[in-house]
Design an enzyme around this catalytic site. Structure first.
Site, PDB file in Angstrom:
ATOM      1  N   LYS A   9      43.283 103.510  96.052  1.00 41.65           N
ATOM      2  CA  LYS A   9      43.572 102.204  95.472  1.00 41.65           C
ATOM      3  C   LYS A   9      44.273 101.320  96.516  1.00 41.65           C
ATOM      4  O   LYS A   9      44.692 101.804  97.570  1.00 41.65           O
ATOM      5  CB  LYS A   9      44.433 102.417  94.214  1.00 41.65           C
ATOM      6  CG  LYS A   9      43.691 103.218  93.122  1.00 41.65           C
ATOM      7  CD  LYS A   9      44.564 103.476  91.910  1.00 41.65           C
ATOM      8  CE  LYS A   9      43.775 104.216  90.827  1.00 41.65           C
ATOM      9  NZ  LYS A   9      44.598 104.463  89.615  1.00 41.65           N
ATOM     10  N   GLU A 126      29.961 106.378  88.022  1.00 44.43           N
ATOM     11  CA  GLU A 126      30.800 105.651  88.989  1.00 44.43           C
ATOM     12  C   GLU A 126      30.131 105.600  90.362  1.00 44.43           C
ATOM     13  O   GLU A 126      30.197 104.580  91.055  1.00 44.43           O
ATOM     14  CB  GLU A 126      32.179 106.314  89.072  1.00 44.43           C
ATOM     15  CG  GLU A 126      32.983 106.110  87.796  1.00 44.43           C
ATOM     16  CD  GLU A 126      34.257 106.958  87.717  1.00 44.43           C
ATOM     17  OE1 GLU A 126      34.594 107.642  88.709  1.00 44.43           O
ATOM     18  OE2 GLU A 126      34.911 106.926  86.658  1.00 44.43           O
TER      19      GLU A 126
END
Ligand code: GTP
Ligand code: MG
Length: 148
Positions: A9, A126
């Site tokens: 992230k 994903e």
């Protein structure tokens, strides 16, 4: 081969933890199948986290994920979905065991460094979302030293 989507992230990218996270999966013996740095769009993130759309923290989560580029990866290998999540540690870093990525490098659930697919099915979804051009398999000679 089982595959999972692991994403560093924005906090992990900015804190210089990409190499550390890659290295843990490499050293484990998993196979790197794809890797990209990208600036995700809001729409892309809303799709990725669609299951969480009703949660009170959803807008905060999307804003967090928009604070900078992310590094998305596809890793392959035996049990990589479940074991990949064990390697990341519990969602809340205060509950993550030492020795896990979140357990070793972060404190708050809203800045928990990394993402890992939660099932084989969501992994494939994903991977298709983040790598729409597909991911090519390749043979690794070292597999004979990792798998019995
Ligand atoms: P991911 O691997 O990122 O998908 O985490 P997870 O599967 O362990 O947890 P989940 O999919 O339920 O939540 C996705 C992300 O939302 C988490 O990794 C956190 O960054 C964030 N999140 C989850 N719960 C909370 C919460 O209670 N508060 C805040 N601020 N963020 C949360
Ligand atoms: Mg999740």
């Amino acid at each position: 081969m089982e595959r999972t989507y692991i994403m560093v992230k924005p906090d992990g990218v900015e804190r210089g933890l990409v190499g550390e996270i890659v290295q843990r999966f490499e050293k484990k013996g998993y196979q790197l199948l794809a890797l990209q740095l990208l600036h995700p769009t809001k729409q892309h993130l809303e799709q990725h986290y669609a299951d969480l759309a009703g949660k009170p923290f959803f807008p905060k989560l999307i804003n967090y994920m928009l604070t900078g580029p992310v590094v998305g990866m596809v890793w392959g290998g035996k049990g990589v979905v479940k074991t990949g999540r064990v390697m990341l540690g519990a969602t809340n870093p205060l509950d993550s065991a030492p020795g896990t990525i979140r357990g070793d490098y972060c404190v708050d659930v809203g800045k928990n460094l990394c993402h890992g697919s939660d099932s084989v099915e969501s992994a494939e979804k994903e991977i298709a979302l983040w790598f729409p051009d597909g991911v090519r398999a390749y043979k690794r000679h070292v597999d004979s030293l990792i798998y019995e």
